[in-house]
Design a protein around this motif. Sequence first.
Motif, PDB file in Angstrom:
ATOM      1  N   GLN A  57       0.857  -1.188   0.000  1.00 48.99           N
ATOM      2  CA  GLN A  57       0.000   0.000   0.000  1.00 48.99           C
ATOM      3  C   GLN A  57       0.893   1.237   0.000  1.00 48.99           C
ATOM      4  O   GLN A  57       1.743   1.404   0.874  1.00 48.99           O
ATOM      5  CB  GLN A  57      -0.901   0.004   1.232  1.00 48.99           C
ATOM      6  N   ALA A  58       0.691   2.081  -0.984  1.00 53.85           N
ATOM      7  CA  ALA A  58       1.481   3.315  -1.081  1.00 53.85           C
ATOM      8  C   ALA A  58       1.118   4.244   0.073  1.00 53.85           C
ATOM      9  O   ALA A  58      -0.026   4.256   0.529  1.00 53.85           O
ATOM     10  CB  ALA A  58       1.214   4.001  -2.415  1.00 53.85           C
ATOM     11  N   PRO A  59       2.095   5.014   0.562  1.00 53.88           N
ATOM     12  CA  PRO A  59       1.791   5.962   1.636  1.00 53.88           C
ATOM     13  C   PRO A  59       0.848   7.063   1.144  1.00 53.88           C
ATOM     14  O   PRO A  59       0.771   7.325  -0.061  1.00 53.88           O
ATOM     15  CB  PRO A  59       3.150   6.530   2.019  1.00 53.88           C
ATOM     16  N   ALA A  60       0.163   7.680   2.064  1.00 53.45           N
ATOM     17  CA  ALA A  60      -0.736   8.786   1.728  1.00 53.45           C
ATOM     18  C   ALA A  60       0.072   9.924   1.112  1.00 53.45           C
ATOM     19  O   ALA A  60       1.279  10.060   1.350  1.00 53.45           O
ATOM     20  CB  ALA A  60      -1.457   9.271   2.983  1.00 53.45           C
ATOM     21  N   ALA A  61      -0.591  10.732   0.324  1.00 54.38           N
ATOM     22  CA  ALA A  61       0.068  11.882  -0.308  1.00 54.38           C
ATOM     23  C   ALA A  61       0.740  12.747   0.750  1.00 54.38           C
ATOM     24  O   ALA A  61       0.156  13.051   1.785  1.00 54.38           O
ATOM     25  CB  ALA A  61      -0.952  12.698  -1.090  1.00 54.38           C
ATOM     26  N   GLY A  62       1.990  13.114   0.494  1.00 51.24           N
ATOM     27  CA  GLY A  62       2.727  13.969   1.412  1.00 51.24           C
ATOM     28  C   GLY A  62       3.371  13.230   2.572  1.00 51.24           C
ATOM     29  O   GLY A  62       4.056  13.837   3.387  1.00 51.24           O
ATOM     30  N   VAL A  63       3.185  11.903   2.641  1.00 56.89           N
ATOM     31  CA  VAL A  63       3.767  11.099   3.719  1.00 56.89           C
ATOM     32  C   VAL A  63       4.953  10.325   3.153  1.00 56.89           C
ATOM     33  O   VAL A  63       4.875   9.757   2.063  1.00 56.89           O
ATOM     34  CB  VAL A  63       2.717  10.118   4.300  1.00 56.89           C
ATOM     35  N   CYS A  64       6.037  10.307   3.885  1.00 57.90           N
ATOM     36  CA  CYS A  64       7.231   9.598   3.436  1.00 57.90           C
ATOM     37  C   CYS A  64       6.984   8.089   3.428  1.00 57.90           C
ATOM     38  O   CYS A  64       6.330   7.548   4.314  1.00 57.90           O
ATOM     39  CB  CYS A  64       8.406   9.892   4.359  1.00 57.90           C
ATOM     40  N   SER A  65       7.554   7.424   2.441  1.00 56.48           N
ATOM     41  CA  SER A  65       7.483   5.960   2.393  1.00 56.48           C
ATOM     42  C   SER A  65       8.437   5.387   3.436  1.00 56.48           C
ATOM     43  O   SER A  65       9.328   6.083   3.945  1.00 56.48           O
ATOM     44  CB  SER A  65       7.878   5.461   1.009  1.00 56.48           C
ATOM     45  N   SER A  66       8.288   4.110   3.706  1.00 57.03           N
ATOM     46  CA  SER A  66       9.189   3.459   4.664  1.00 57.03           C
ATOM     47  C   SER A  66      10.628   3.472   4.140  1.00 57.03           C
ATOM     48  O   SER A  66      11.577   3.514   4.924  1.00 57.03           O
ATOM     49  CB  SER A  66       8.723   2.034   4.947  1.00 57.03           C
ATOM     50  N   TYR A  67      10.796   3.466   2.823  1.00 57.74           N
ATOM     51  CA  TYR A  67      12.134   3.540   2.237  1.00 57.74           C
ATOM     52  C   TYR A  67      12.753   4.912   2.488  1.00 57.74           C
ATOM     53  O   TYR A  67      13.919   5.033   2.856  1.00 57.74           O
ATOM     54  CB  TYR A  67      12.076   3.259   0.726  1.00 57.74           C
ATOM     55  N   GLU A  68      11.966   5.943   2.239  1.00 59.62           N
ATOM     56  CA  GLU A  68      12.442   7.310   2.491  1.00 59.62           C
ATOM     57  C   GLU A  68      12.794   7.482   3.964  1.00 59.62           C
ATOM     58  O   GLU A  68      13.806   8.109   4.296  1.00 59.62           O
ATOM     59  CB  GLU A  68      11.377   8.318   2.088  1.00 59.62           C
ATOM     60  N   LEU A  69      11.974   6.929   4.840  1.00 59.32           N
ATOM     61  CA  LEU A  69      12.247   7.049   6.277  1.00 59.32           C
ATOM     62  C   LEU A  69      13.566   6.384   6.657  1.00 59.32           C
ATOM     63  O   LEU A  69      14.319   6.913   7.482  1.00 59.32           O
ATOM     64  CB  LEU A  69      11.092   6.476   7.093  1.00 59.32           C
ATOM     65  N   LYS A  70      13.870   5.249   6.043  1.00 55.80           N
ATOM     66  CA  LYS A  70      15.149   4.578   6.316  1.00 55.80           C
ATOM     67  C   LYS A  70      16.328   5.412   5.825  1.00 55.80           C
ATOM     68  O   LYS A  70      17.359   5.501   6.487  1.00 55.80           O
ATOM     69  CB  LYS A  70      15.157   3.188   5.701  1.00 55.80           C
ATOM     70  N   ILE A  71      16.190   6.020   4.656  1.00 57.20           N
ATOM     71  CA  ILE A  71      17.248   6.884   4.128  1.00 57.20           C
ATOM     72  C   ILE A  71      17.420   8.088   5.059  1.00 57.20           C
ATOM     73  O   ILE A  71      18.541   8.461   5.411  1.00 57.20           O
ATOM     74  CB  ILE A  71      16.928   7.353   2.698  1.00 57.20           C
ATOM     75  N   MET A  72      16.301   8.676   5.450  1.00 56.82           N
ATOM     76  CA  MET A  72      16.350   9.837   6.339  1.00 56.82           C
ATOM     77  C   MET A  72      17.042   9.486   7.654  1.00 56.82           C
ATOM     78  O   MET A  72      17.891  10.236   8.141  1.00 56.82           O
ATOM     79  CB  MET A  72      14.935  10.355   6.601  1.00 56.82           C
ATOM     80  N   GLN A  73      16.697   8.340   8.216  1.00 57.62           N
ATOM     81  CA  GLN A  73      17.301   7.920   9.479  1.00 57.62           C
ATOM     82  C   GLN A  73      18.802   7.706   9.303  1.00 57.62           C
ATOM     83  O   GLN A  73      19.601   8.160  10.116  1.00 57.62           O
ATOM     84  CB  GLN A  73      16.637   6.638   9.974  1.00 57.62           C
ATOM     85  N   ARG A  74      19.200   7.048   8.234  1.00 58.09           N
ATOM     86  CA  ARG A  74      20.610   6.736   8.008  1.00 58.09           C
ATOM     87  C   ARG A  74      21.459   7.999   7.845  1.00 58.09           C
ATOM     88  O   ARG A  74      22.587   8.071   8.288  1.00 58.09           O
ATOM     89  CB  ARG A  74      20.735   5.855   6.762  1.00 58.09           C
ATOM     90  N   PHE A  75      20.883   9.022   7.197  1.00 57.13           N
ATOM     91  CA  PHE A  75      21.638  10.244   6.917  1.00 57.13           C
ATOM     92  C   PHE A  75      21.287  11.389   7.856  1.00 57.13           C
ATOM     93  O   PHE A  75      21.711  12.520   7.634  1.00 57.13           O
ATOM     94  CB  PHE A  75      21.452  10.665   5.451  1.00 57.13           C
TER      95      PHE A  75
END
Length: 166
Positions: free
Chosen positions: A119-137
């Motif tokens: 299920q794609a995230p709601a509009a304007g909400v980060c995906s779980s992939y984006e969240l992992k990238i954000m956390q890592r960096f």
Amino acid sequence: MSELLLTQPQNDPQALAADFVDAGKQVPDAAAALEGARAILVERFAEDADLIGTLREQMWSQGRVASTVRRGKKTAGEKFKDYFDFSEPLHKLPSHRILAMFRGEKEEILELQIEPDVQAPAAGVCSSYELKIMQRFGISDQGSPRRPLAGGDRAVGVAYQNSGAS
């Protein structure tokens, strides 16, 4: 500019990009500047082996492959009819099915998509992939209404392809 996008997410990316427009450097507009910064970030993310391994494993366990028939190709592609409207989790796809879909795509009968999440995230909400990238960096939106890694799923896809795993 890519570093500024990461460290100062409260800034308007379009306004920030305007400062980097330079026709002499083949950056004719803000969109080109943003695309260049995005490419730099994708490369940076793709060079992090641990991150790519984590994202690849998530894609394998949660992602799906979907195929649809291209417009006007139903008759010509009859041998691929099982894949005209098809979707299955990556980890359940046998190799012969993957190869058949690749043949259908190569023969321009099928369109293939890799869907990272069921299920794609709601509009304007980060995906779980984006969240992992954000956390890592260490990226945070710091209350910004903009998605700090807009297009991050694309970045993940490019990083995945560039890793040699695809």
